[in-house]
Design an enzyme around this catalytic site. Sequence first.
Site, mmCIF file in Angstrom:
data_model
loop_
_atom_site.group_PDB
_atom_site.id
_atom_site.type_symbol
_atom_site.label_atom_id
_atom_site.label_comp_id
_atom_site.label_asym_id
_atom_site.label_seq_id
_atom_site.Cartn_x
_atom_site.Cartn_y
_atom_site.Cartn_z
ATOM 1 C CB VAL A 175 -0.639 -0.091 0.772
ATOM 2 C CG1 VAL A 175 -1.983 -0.945 1.439
ATOM 3 C CG2 VAL A 175 0.234 -0.174 2.705
ATOM 4 N N PRO B 296 2.148 4.667 -1.802
ATOM 5 C CG PRO B 296 2.441 6.779 -2.282
ATOM 6 C CD PRO B 296 1.552 5.941 -2.727
ATOM 7 C CG ASP B 297 -2.097 4.347 0.858
ATOM 8 O OD1 ASP B 297 -2.651 5.015 1.004
ATOM 9 O OD2 ASP B 297 -1.347 4.401 -0.195
ATOM 10 C CG HIS B 298 1.585 3.603 5.524
ATOM 11 N ND1 HIS B 298 1.159 2.174 5.063
ATOM 12 C CD2 HIS B 298 0.997 2.157 6.971
ATOM 13 C CE1 HIS B 298 0.034 1.305 5.507
ATOM 14 N NE2 HIS B 298 -0.261 1.387 6.440
ATOM 15 N N GLY C 203 1.459 9.459 4.793
ATOM 16 C CA GLY C 203 0.777 10.096 6.332
ATOM 17 C C GLY C 203 1.653 10.828 7.232
#
Length: 809
Positions: free
Chosen positions: A560, A562-564, A567
Amino acid sequence: MMAQPLQGVRVLELTDGFGDTAGRFLADLGADVVRVELPGGSASRTAEPIRNGVSIPFALRNANKRGVVLDLDTDADRERLRYLARRSDILLESFAPGYLAARGVGAADLREINPALVAVSITGFGQDGPYRDWATTEQVLYALSGVLSRSGEPGERPLLPPNGLIDESVGVHTAWSALLAYFDRLHTGRGQLVDISAFEVIVHGFDPGFGVQGSAAAGRSEDFPRGRPDAANFYPVYRCGDGQVRICLLAKRQWRGMFEWLGEPEEFADPKYDTIPARFAASDRLNPLIEQLFSTYTRDELVVEGAARGIPIGGLNTVSEVLTTEHFTASGTFVDAEIAPGLTARIPSGYAKIDRERAGFHTRAPELGEHNVAVFSDSSEEARESNTAPPRKPGVRPFEGLRVLDMGVVVFGAELGRQFADNGADVIKIENSNFPDGLRQSKRGAALAASVAWGHRNRRSLGLNLRSPEGIRIFKRLVAEADIVLANFKPGTLASMGLSYDELAAINPRIIVSESSAFGSVGPWNKRLGYGPLVRAACGVSALWRYSDSADGLCDGSTVYPDHIAGQVTATTILATLIDRLRTGRGAAIEVAQADTAIMMLGNQLVAEHLEPGSISAPGNSDPYSAPSGVYPCAGEDEWCVVTVRDDTDWPRVCGVLGRPDLVDDPRFATTERRIAHRVEADEVLASWLAVHTPTEAMESLQTAGVPSGAMIRLPELLTDPQLVARGAYTELEHELLPTPLPTAKQVAHFATLPEWPLRRAPLAGEQTREICESVIGLNRVEIDSLVRDGVLQPPADDPALLQVSPAV
C-alpha cells in the site's frame, strides 16, 4: 520566498548514508543544517548513480545545507564540534555505535555541554540488540522487514522493490522523531537522546504487516504460504494503444461502470461479481475482455473515459515519461536547478506546500568544506526562539492539550491522525454513517476490521453529518476550540463545504489545516481518484518494480505504498508548523500530494535519467553498481537470502566466509568494475555456497564477517525476530470486537523521556458523540436529542434518542 516554518532552528548533522535525507527534509522546512564531514569527504559523495562526476544521491540529499570539514581525531576539531553543539538545537548522527563516544564527542557527551540538545542517532539496527553492529543496505532491510516476502510473481524468486524508498522513508521518520523531541524540549527546556533503527522504521512505518495496511493483510501465517502471493489481479495492468494502464475496481459502483462499458456480458451478470473475490477468481476470463476493449484506446483516452464512468484508471509511466508529464510540470513537482557547480538538472522540488509555497529545494549541496570559514567565523550570539510554549515537566506526551479534527479516511487518513493520537492529542474522528470510512468496510469476517483497531486507536469518534447546514455549523464551533484539521478528500472538497482554510482561519487564526490528495490541487490531474496503485503507476514506481523493462507483470500489488509514508510526511510538515505557531501565533494551510512523496523518493533515478536519457531501467534483483548482489536461493523450500557486496573491502570478506581465498585476487573479481563485468560468474560463486546453507546460517556467517546480508523473513516471523524482541518492538492491542489481540508496534523511535504510545481501544463509529458535544461545544441534552433525531448527530444505534418510540397516531 520559500515556506520556512523551522527558521531559527539549528541542526548539526554528522551523517553518511541513513540520516542524510532527514537533514534535507528539515532544511527544506527552513532549519539551518550544518553538515560535518571527515577529511576526504563522506562516502556518500561517491554514491551511485553518478552523472558528470556528481553523485546524484549526495546532491539531492544534501541540498539546502551548509558544509564543514572536521578531523575528529584532533583536539582542535573536536572542540570545534563542541562549539557547534552548544549552538545547536538538534544533532543528527549516523556513525557506528561507539565511534563518536570513543572520541569524547558522543551524543551523551554533547548533551552534557548543551542539556537542551535533541541528539538523534540513526543506525541500521539501533544502539543495542544482537544485530547492533551488523552491516546493512536497503536490499537487506527489504528482506529482513518482510517486504520482500510478498514482492514478486508466484513461482518466481522474490523481487526487490526500487532503491531509494527505504533511505527516504528512514529520513522522514527521523525528521518526525527529531521534531517531536524538539517540540517537547520547547515545553520542558530539556533535550533528550533518540535512538532510531532503520530496521524498525521499515518494519513499522513503510508498509507494516501489523498495522493499517489493506492488501498486505494482518501478518497471519495462513495468509503467507510459501511463494509470493498472487497479487497481480488486485490492481491489474492492461496493454492499450500506446502503453499500459492500471485499473482499480474496488467499489460495487466502479465494477458496475466497467460491466456496462464491456457491453454487459452475460457471463458476468451474476450479482456475485459485485465482489472483489469473485472477480479475482474469474480474472482469467475477465482480463482478456477488458484488455481487448482497452486495446483501441490510448492511455489518456482511457483515463478520461474511466473518469466519466466512475472507474479509476491510471496510465503506467516510465521514469523518462514522468519527467515530461504535463501534470507534474504544472503542479511544480519538478524544478530545474543547479545541483552542483555548473550542473543543472530537473529535480523533485520538495514534499509539501505550506501556505501555497513549496517547502523544498533552494540551494545546491555544499562542496567539501565550503562553509568552514563562514560557520566558524560567526561570533554572533545565537538568537534563541521566542518560546511561548506552556511549560511542563518531562515525561508528558508531547501533544497533550492539542485538539485535532480528523476527517481523514482509509490508510493515509488513519496513519496521519494516529501520529497525533498516539502522542497525546485529543483526536476527534469525524464520521458520517452514510459514507463510512473504507477501513470500517474491510472486516474480513470480524466484527471490527483489524485496520480500524490499529489505525483509530487513541481517538474519539463524533458522528456528524457534514452534508447538512447544521452539521457544518457544529463543525465550525469545534474549529474555534481546535488546533488542527485533517482531510484527504479531492481538492476543493473542503472549500465546497464552506470549510476552506481561509474560512476556518477567520474563525480561529491559530488553526492548521492539512489537505492531502493523490496528485495535489494544481494541474490537470487534480481531480483524479487517488488510490495508491494509481499513484505508483503514474510516478514511475510500478515501472521499476518489475523483473525487467520487458516484463508485463508489475510486482507491487501486495503493497500500500506510499500511503503510510505520505502520512508521515504530512505529520512532519504539520509538526513544523506547530513549532512555528509557537513563535508567530498563526496557523497555516498545508498540502501534500501522495504523488510528490513517491517522486521525491525516486529522485535518484529521475535525475539520473534526465541527465542521461535511457540510462535508467528496471534492475530486477541486480544492483547495477555492485556485484555480486541480489536475492539468492538457500537450503529449504522457498528460502532466500539477500547479499550485497558493496565494494572491494567486502569481497575479501566474502571469500573468507566461502573458504575461497584464491578468488580474492582473481582478475575477474579483483575490483568492483571487474565483478560487475563478470556478474554471472561472481553471482554463481556466491550462489553455490548459499544453496547449501539456510538463510539464517548464511546471514549470520556473512554478517559476522561484516558483509551486508539478510534472510528473507515472512511477516509472522517478525514477532520472534531476535533484534525486534530485544528492542521490544511489539506489544498487543486488544478490542472486545476482535477474536484475539493484535500484535502492534510499541514504538518506532526510542526516546529517552517520551512515554510509549498508549493503547486505548478504537471507538465505534460515533461512540463519543454526546460526550464531545457536551464537553467541547456545550450543547445540552435536549439540543443533542433534537440533532440526533434530525440525523445531524449520529451516535451509535443504542443512543437513547434513537431508541425513543414515536407515540401511536
